[in-house]
Scaffold this active site. Sequence first.
Site, PDB file in Angstrom:
ATOM      1  N   SER A  43       0.842  -1.209   0.000  1.00  0.00           N
ATOM      2  CA  SER A  43       0.000   0.000   0.000  1.00  0.00           C
ATOM      3  C   SER A  43       0.871   1.252   0.000  1.00  0.00           C
ATOM      4  CB  SER A  43      -0.921   0.014   1.226  1.00  0.00           C
ATOM      5  OG  SER A  43      -0.192   0.384   2.390  1.00  0.00           O
ATOM      6  N   SER A  45       0.747   3.798   2.164  1.00  0.00           N
ATOM      7  CA  SER A  45       0.649   4.536   3.426  1.00  0.00           C
ATOM      8  C   SER A  45       1.971   5.108   3.908  1.00  0.00           C
ATOM      9  CB  SER A  45       0.061   3.634   4.521  1.00  0.00           C
ATOM     10  OG  SER A  45       0.964   2.605   4.867  1.00  0.00           O
ATOM     11  N   LYS A 106       4.852   0.898   9.866  1.00  0.00           N
ATOM     12  CA  LYS A 106       4.644   2.321  10.115  1.00  0.00           C
ATOM     13  C   LYS A 106       5.895   2.885  10.804  1.00  0.00           C
ATOM     14  CE  LYS A 106       0.272   2.009   8.825  1.00  0.00           C
ATOM     15  NZ  LYS A 106      -0.231   2.582   7.551  1.00  0.00           N
ATOM     16  N   SER A 197      -3.251   6.933   5.485  1.00  0.00           N
ATOM     17  CA  SER A 197      -2.660   5.961   6.390  1.00  0.00           C
ATOM     18  C   SER A 197      -3.616   5.668   7.540  1.00  0.00           C
ATOM     19  CB  SER A 197      -1.333   6.474   6.947  1.00  0.00           C
ATOM     20  OG  SER A 197      -0.800   5.580   7.907  1.00  0.00           O
TER      21      SER A 197
END
Length: 250
Positions: A43, A45, A106, A197
């Site tokens: 993804s 994010s 993250k 995100s």
Amino acid sequence: MSVTENGKDKESGLYETVKVIVQALLIALVVRTFLFQPFNIPSGSMKDTLLIGDYLFVSKYSYGYSRYSFPFGLAPISGRIWEAEPQRGDIAVFKLPTDTSIDYIKRVIGLPGDTIQMIDGVVHINGEAVAREQIDDYIEQSPSGAVRRVPRYRETLPNGVSYETLDLTNRGQLDNTREYKVPEGHYFMMGDNRDNSIDSRVLSRVGYVPYENFIGRAEVLFFSIGDGTPAWQIWTWPWTVRWSRIGRGL
């Protein structure tokens, strides 16, 4: 040579082949479990630090080991062993607290005991705004050729770690939030692509990440291929591989 001797030679050759394969698999399992594990990015994010189609190595030893360091979480470990605490600014892979079958990646923003809040797109840690300066726009192009410019910023955390973030608007859904008080033994994680995100700002989906859930720290990109192109299509590599990203440290 007799038929019996020939059969024994074949059996011996098959045994050696199987032994080599088993040894290779065991070595790969040990490396994956204790040293480095590969992950790919599905993804956007973490744009533009990490792009869809990036492949990276995560160091498993960086934070020590928990049961989630092992395949299927089967190791009988409570908490962590040989632990080392994550630092602000680390890019970390962890098990999603609401569904530990899912791996997330993250950036560590908040430490245990911190108060985190977003105000007009700016991160505030313990009541102090994180330093942020706007730099050149991030330019992305769609398959149709349409070009979009996204405002890009350089953030610098209190410990001096700097990185780039994308923020299309400072009035997005997660750009103004409540105060989050990070519990002991937990961390507050955010994606660098702030308007795209799902992270610790969404308590029902991610929330505060327990230390036990950390798998490792992202270290280096070892491969990168254009969005939507399967890595196994080797014949497309000359024009789909992002050669300039390979070997980039994180």
